[in-house]
Design a protein around this motif. Structure first.
Motif, PDB file in Angstrom:
ATOM      1  N   SER A 583       0.839  -1.190   0.000  1.00 36.56           N
ATOM      2  CA  SER A 583       0.000   0.000   0.000  1.00 36.56           C
ATOM      3  C   SER A 583       0.876   1.242   0.000  1.00 36.56           C
ATOM      4  O   SER A 583       2.062   1.187   0.319  1.00 36.56           O
ATOM      5  N   ASN A 704      -3.934   1.803  -2.695  1.00 31.21           N
ATOM      6  CA  ASN A 704      -3.493   3.047  -2.081  1.00 31.21           C
ATOM      7  C   ASN A 704      -3.662   3.069  -0.577  1.00 31.21           C
ATOM      8  O   ASN A 704      -2.847   3.626   0.124  1.00 31.21           O
ATOM      9  N   THR A 705      -4.731   2.457  -0.115  1.00 28.37           N
ATOM     10  CA  THR A 705      -5.020   2.602   1.303  1.00 28.37           C
ATOM     11  C   THR A 705      -4.401   1.481   2.110  1.00 28.37           C
ATOM     12  O   THR A 705      -4.407   0.329   1.707  1.00 28.37           O
ATOM     13  N   LEU A 708      -6.956  -1.176   3.594  1.00 31.35           N
ATOM     14  CA  LEU A 708      -7.945  -1.716   2.646  1.00 31.35           C
ATOM     15  C   LEU A 708      -8.480  -3.076   3.086  1.00 31.35           C
ATOM     16  O   LEU A 708      -9.696  -3.298   3.066  1.00 31.35           O
TER      17      LEU A 708
END
Lengths: 911, 433
Positions: A583, A704-705, A708
């Motif tokens: 991430s 991205n997170t 997640l």
């Protein structure tokens, strides 16, 4: 043991005739022919060694093709096995490599398989029937297929390229098969009958009627005794051994690659034989060796006596069997001869280390342990035998390949550091001092540790040598001088520089795949006029600073690189699967790092450090629907096209069924969050497949997170993803500075302060490297334009960077208000006035209109009509200075400001 | 005068006027670009350099041109392209794809359009357009095949860029920007939008791939520049077929601009908006009044045209109403005054109307209820009244409504209403019903 999938008609398999011979080590009987009769079908088929056969596999229409080398069964007549030489169909060749053929494949064409390790022993009961295989000269056209049952072979396939196959090569297979069998048939253990057979599972085949010393054992015992003992110790090996492992393996594999390179210059016939001594035989070698130790124990004494007295007959006997193997490395006969003289000496050394062997055999005598060594360690051991072929220093090969500090990864990172050191010493002697301090020691540490390892090898070797007699030492010297071409190379190898030259060109010139007309994928037409070359420094800098420019190295991501590298490498070596979740905010180099890792691994695979693997990349953003992921994976894996459901079924089958010649697949899933579906079955499958036993799938998921898995995944998906996570932090300003400096790579286009300003600014905002590069690129443009004469433009200075930063980061709202027409400005003022009156941040157009008309009167303008005012309002709304309700509401629509009131007042006051 | 001129000129006057109208119409309808857009020199240069680098060096770029409606975004791009395409190096290399957010309303359509404009559909043979997924994979594959130095650069022009940001997942934008930031076929992505907050629409990973170059077209035009602009837009160039006529025409235009009343009208337009499109509408109206009998533009033409342009549409609609409908509108206006804009229903309006009738005790406007209902329905169809959002479906008479016309519009309409009965006018003006 495999291919249990299909039984159309029951077949009955029986040996014909008496066993030809009996292998004492393995307790197997070799047979001359196998009779297959099918129920309900009259007549029988007879399979004999040398015949070509079809073996049932995954695909019912295209069964595997192989040539029988040997037929054997165990003593209880329970299992029937066949030793085969594989052929592959084009459909079995990885999709990405098929274009290497460069022409239309014939539908009945098969390829002689010369690739790396694959199980060449099959269950005889999986044999379907015999088939005719004809060798066709490469230049000759394919004959018209007269019968269904004829296949043609023109080329050989070694998992990397197609090469021309001549008939001699095919013949060689026959010739070598009876005397030189290197497999250890994996028969189930039968109860031990005699004390020497205390290791029931390990039964190497020996066709020699007399227990003469196995030349390989002798050879190996001389050079690599330690290695094998530690390998057989297996997982019991201590941590220290483990830490040393990687270096050894690497040096070993480097030697192997050197050897491979030599091999290519050889005649095909020789190469053929040499291939036998390449990785696939590794484990058998190892086991053979262990077995031979036991067998030899009876005759050890006599054998040792004869060897130590260096009796001529025996050494000459050794000569014949050694030559083919030796010639792998030695071209000249003289060298080979000098080697042979060593044989007795090595036997001496073997005896000197004999003290180890009892413990070693006893430890290895537990069947389970042995089995584990065989099945799990296969890839690791695959690299081993090369090590002992060489005279390079060897250390115990570690039990697990999972050592975190891969030499190759270290090499790359140290190269990066070196480069940066160089650059920084030029560009930035002072400002980066502390950062460098962090760097330098670690680099030294790495290098020195590798050096230490080497020293260790060395001292080990010297110690070993110390056991030997003086005469031996002399010979040893001679041997090492004979082996001179390899020794320095293996010595040099851990140096960080070796990879650089080889890697860089491969990146610069990506392999161009020849296009077959059938698979004509569309492409953008080629340009008619060539691109112009950069004329000055700024243009050069601009090209280097473009995000798309692939840098020579990826600075500031060394740790992440190593972690991913070792993760994937260990999975490839183990032949297992796994998931990793990566991430990080956009522009922190996630995808770039993974690609870099893959390039390095691919390179490693090219030089045979690791077994070859597929790399597949999918991107959640580059598909229209999450289920398209299946379609894309299947397409990239096999070239098949299928609907999403069908593709899912095919992949499911592929990853859950065992198959020979299966390569590890590394799957990069970019933008994972877009694969989310309500039931999450796409994600579930992606993370479930790696855990299947036969999948050999490594999944690297990028999103991205950081949280997640916790946020969007249901428990069963998150659980399968596992906890192997990595997070890419946004770049700090020092890192950004390094990135730019390394990209510019001695092109002096920026003032030092300017660079620092850019990196500090970007680091404070987002830490996005893309942004940083874009700003720098824009600054070079501004610099170029500001100079009167473009060629005389100087360095990019602070002012240029400031301008670029302003362009990109400043909001245009205030300028927009300043540039708006008078009525638009009045309307904005009216909006604020109405907001103040109402005490709300929202008003209807009708209310604002009253204020607007009043303002017009105050300003002495002609009264404005409703339509006009509405048009003004709509224009402001289109710019998003105002937020409006849909315009069909007319005068009733509500109006809000999209800018703060202070900004509006500031912009209007400044007039 | 016209007769004399007709004799002297090389061409008959009618011919000249046809020519003038053709040339100016082309100019106003944006078919031909005016030479040299003033005030946008820096932006022009920036964009030109950017596109040139894509075409010549194969450098991938992305840029947004942001400016209010009618600020000349498309003109800027077109003039840049026109100049660039005159160079051989650019002309032979650059491929262009033009997309519009209003036409390509989703990625599927956009992809088909891209494939079509790149002439890639014939490469695939008969299988032109497969599924959406195939099309995407196909296009990405095509772009991936190229590299910086060998393939022709592609210019993607995305008009109404902000609408593309509303497509699902922003797939198209992500892929275009991704191509522009990776070693694939060189592309230049040019987005045109009037939204100043367009970057906030982009998803973070799409945003990261965008180069953040924005060209703002915000003109700080002053009134004198505006007048020059008007003159330039009206003047004929020297290469007009009849030079004598051109001179006279240009002189008359100069006089026209210097006229005080004309300047007042233009000032008003300038105050309202600085964009050229509304100006072009105004000038087009003037131009259409030029005839053989009146071969120049007079100040009165401009005043009439301006009046036409500024006319209030709702007021015009009110002129066409019948007396009943007008009475209903006035009743609604009174209700709005009394209840401060609260919604009303037909019954309330009818009661208000009845009060007026009782006071006047004049049976002249004594319409039967069905006529009233019919009139009310007509008003609703004209969207002069509209039902309140979210009101429950009730009987027509009781459905709550709002008046969509401003009070000032009603008064203005009454002034101009032909033969408006005096008592109705008085009723409308009276503060209390």
């Amino acid at each position: 043991m495999k291919y249990l999938t299909r039984r159309r008609a029951k077949r009955v398999y029986e040996w014909r005739g008496k066993p030809l011979s009996f292998n004492r080590k393995l307790k197997t009987y070799e047979y001359g022919s196998l009779v297959i009769s099918m129920e309900g079908v009259p007549g029988t088929m007879v399979i004999q060694p040398g015949q070509h056969i079809l073996i049932e596999g995954e695909d019912d229409d295209n069964p595997y093709v192989a040539r029988v080398l040997q037929l054997f069964g165990d003593e209880n007549q329970e299992q029937k096995k066949a030793l085969v030489q594989w052929f592959v169909r084009l459909s079995e060749v990885p999709y990405s490599k098929r274009t290497l053929l460069g022409r239309e494949p014939h539908p009945k064409e098969i390829f002689f398989y010369q690739g790396p390790s694959c199980e060449n022993e099959v269950d005889a009961e999986s044999i379907l029937r015999a088939v005719q295989v004809k060798h066709v000269d490469n230049a000759a056209p394919f004959p018209d297929s007269d019968t269904e049952e004829t296949l043609y072979v023109k080329l050989s396939w070694d998992s990397r390229r197609f090469s021309v196959l001549d008939s001699a090569q095919l013949q060689n297979v026959d010739e070598r098969c009876p005397p030189l069998t290197r497999t250890k048939p994996s028969l189930p253990p039968s109860p031990p009958r005699s004390p020497p057979a205390a290791t029931p599972t390990s039964r190497a085949r020996s066709l020699r009627s007399l227990p003469t010393p196995d030349p390989e054992v002798i050879r190996r015992a001389a050079t690599a005794e330690v290695q094998f003992s530690s390998a057989s110790v297996g997982k019991a090996a201590s941590v220290e051994v483990e830490s040393l492992h990687s270096a050894t393996k690497l040096s070993a594999s480097k030697c192997l690659s050197a050897k491979r390179r030599k091999m290519t210059s050889r005649t095909p016939g020789v190469r053929k034989k040499l291939n036998l001594s390449s990785p696939e035989k590794s484990k058998e070698d190892f086991l053979n060796q262990l077995l031979d130790e036991e067998l030899n124990s009876e005759v050890k004494l006599a054998h040792r006596l004869s060897s130590s007295s260096s009796s001529l007959p025996l050494s000459s006997a050794l000569t014949c069997s050694l030559t083919p193997l030796r010639s792998a490395r030695k071209n000249s006969a003289a060298e080979a001869a000098s080697r042979l003289k060593l044989a007795p000496v090595r036997l001496n050394r073997r005896s000197s280390t004999e003290d180890d062997s009892p413990s070693e055999t006893s430890r290895a005598s537990t069947p389970s342990r042995r089995k584990e060594v065989k099945s799990v360690k296969e890839p690791t051991l695959g690299v081993l035998p090369e090590a002992d072929c060489e005279s390079s220093p060897n250390l115990p090969v570690g039990a697990t390949p999972r050592s975190s500090k891969r030499k190759s990864a270290m090499k790359v990172s140290s190269r990066i550091r070196k480069q940066l050191n160089l650059l920084n010493s030029q560009f930035d002697p002072d400002s980066d001092g502390d950062d460098e301090d962090e760097f330098v020691p670690s680099k030294k540490e790495l290098q020195s540790s590798s050096e230490e390892e080497e020293e260790d090898h060395h001292s080990d070797r010297e110690e070993e040598a110390g056991f030997d007699s003086d005469e031996e030492v002399v010979r040893k010297r001679r041997r090492s001088s004979a082996a001179a071409p390899q020794t320095p190379r293996s010595r040099q190898k851990p140096r960080p520089t070796t990879r650089t030259p080889r890697k860089t060109p491969s990146r610069k010139a990506p392999p161009s795949t020849p296009r077959t007309p059938r698979h004509a994928t569309p492409s953008i037409p080629n340009r008619l006029l060539p691109t112009r070359q950069p004329a000055n420094v700024l243009e050069e800098a601009r090209i280097r600073l473009h995000v798309s420019a692939v840098p020579e190295s990826l600075p500031c991501r060394e740790q992440e690189f190593q972690d991913i590298y070792s993760f994937v490498e260990s999975k490839i070596l183990d032949g297992t699967g796994g998931c990793m979740y990566i991430s990080g905010v956009p522009g922190t180099g996630k995808t770039a790092t993974v690609h870099e890792v893959m390039r390095c691994l691919q390179h490693a695979a090219d030089v045979d450090e690791i077994s070859p693997f597929h790399f597949i990349e999918i991107n959640g953003m580059k598909m229209t629907d999450p289920h398209q992921a299946y379609v894309q994976i299947l397409q990239k894996l096999t070239g098949q096209k299928a609907t999403a459901d069908h593709a899912a079924a095919l992949l499911e089958k592929r990853f859950s069924n065992p198959a020979p010649r299966k390569e590890t697949t590394v799957l990069l899933v970019d933008e994972l969050d877009l694969l989310w579906t309500r039931k999450q079955n796409v994600m579930y499958n992606l993370f479930d497949w790696p855990s299947r036993r036969h999948a050999r799938l490594v999944v690297l998921a990028i999103a991205n997170t950081m949280d997640l898995p916790e946020r969007i995944m249901i428990n069963r998906v998150a659980s399968r993803l596992g906890l192997t996570r990595m997070s890419f932090q946004p770049y700090t300003f020092k890192q950004l500075q390094q990135i730019i400096t390394s990209r510019l790579n001695k092109v002096k286009a920026f003032e030092e302060d300017a660079l620092q300003l850019v990196s500090r600014k970007v680091a404070a905002l987002s830490g996005d490297a893309r942004r940083c590069l874009d700003i720098c690129r824009r600054a070079t443009e501004i610099c170029e334009h500001s100079a009167a004469d473009p060629s005389a433009a100087g360095l990019v200075a602070m002012s240029h960077v400031m301008e670029a930063l302003n362009e990109m980061f400043s909001s245009a709202y205030i300028t927009a208000i300043k540039c708006a027409s008078l009525q638009e400005q009045l309307f904005l003022r009216a909006v604020i006035a109405e907001f103040r009156r109402l005490g709300l941040e929202e008003a209807t157009f009708q209310q604002v209109l009253v204020q607007h008309q009043a303002l017009c009167r105050v300003e002495g303008l002609q009264p404005i009509g409703v339509s006009e005012s509405l048009a003004v309002c709509q224009r402001l709304g289109a710019c998003r200075l105002l937020l409006l309700e849909p315009s069909r509401l007319g005068v009733l629509q509500r109006v809000r400001l999209n800018v703060s009131q202070d900004d509006v007042l500031y912009a209007l006051k400044a007039d | 005068m016209s007769k004399r001129k007709g004799k002297i000129s090389h061409q008959p006057l009618g011919e000249c006027i046809t020519q003038v109208q053709r040339i100016l119409r082309e100019r106003y309808c944006q078919q031909k670009l005016a030479k040299g857009l003033d005030g946008v020199g820096a932006q022009h240069k920036h964009l030109e350099e950017l596109l040139r680098r894509t075409a010549v060096y194969g450098e991938s770029n992305s840029v947004l041109i942001v400016g209010p409606r009618g600020a000349g975004k498309s003109s800027l791009l077109r003039s840049v392209l026109q100049e660039l395409l005159e160079e051989k190096e650019v002309q032979e290399n650059l491929l262009q794809v033009h997309l519009n957010g209003l036409l390509q309303t989703d990625d599927r359509i956009a992809l088909k359009e891209i494939t079509r404009q790149l002439h890639l559909e014939n490469v695939v043979g008969e299988k032109v357009f497969g599924s959406f997924a195939e099309n995407l994979a196909f296009l990405l594959e095509a772009l991936k095949k190229g590299d910086r130095t060998s393939s022709r650069p592609v210019l993607f022009v995305l008009d109404e860029f902000d609408l593309f940001a509303h497509h699902k997942n922003q797939t198209l934008l992500y892929n275009l920007f991704d191509v522009s930031q990776s070693t694939q076929a060189p592309v230049a992505v040019v987005g045109l939008t009037c939204r100043l907050d367009v970057l906030e629409l982009l998803e973070k990973r799409v945003k990261s791939r965008f180069s953040h170059r924005q060209i703002h077209l915000l003109s700080g035009l002053t009134f004198s520049q505006y007048l020059d602009r008007v003159r330039a837009q009206l003047s004929l160039s020297d290469d007009f077929c009849d030079s004598r006529f051109a001179q006279e025409w240009n002189a008359s235009v100069k006089n026209l601009i210097e006229d005080k009343s004309v300047q007042d009208v233009l000032q008003r337009h300038f105050d309202c908006s600085k964009d050229f499109r509304s100006l072009h509408v105004l000038l087009m109206l003037c131009l259409s009044r030029v005839t053989l009998a009146k071969p120049t533009i007079k100040a009165s033409d401009l005043l009439d045209a301006s009046r036409l342009c500024l006319a209030d549409c709702k007021t015009n609609m009110l002129h066409g109403l019948s007396i009943v409908e007008l009475c209903l509108i006035i009743a609604m206006k009174h209700l709005n005054d009394v209840y401060e804009g609260e919604p009303f229903n037909l019954q309330m309006v009818h009661n208000e109307f009845k009060k007026f009738l009782q006071r006047k005790s004049n049976s002249m406007y004594n319409f039967s209820p069905p006529v009233i209902v019919k009139g009310f329905e007509h008003l609703q169809q004209l969207e002069l009244v509209r039902p309140v959002d979210g009101s429950p479906k009730t009987q027509r008479e009781y459905q709550m409504m709002r008046l969509m016309v401003d009070r000032s519009q009603i008064m203005e309409a009454l002034q101009k209403y032909p033969q408006c009965p005096t008592d109705i006018k008085q009723w409308a003006l009276s503060a209390f019903a």
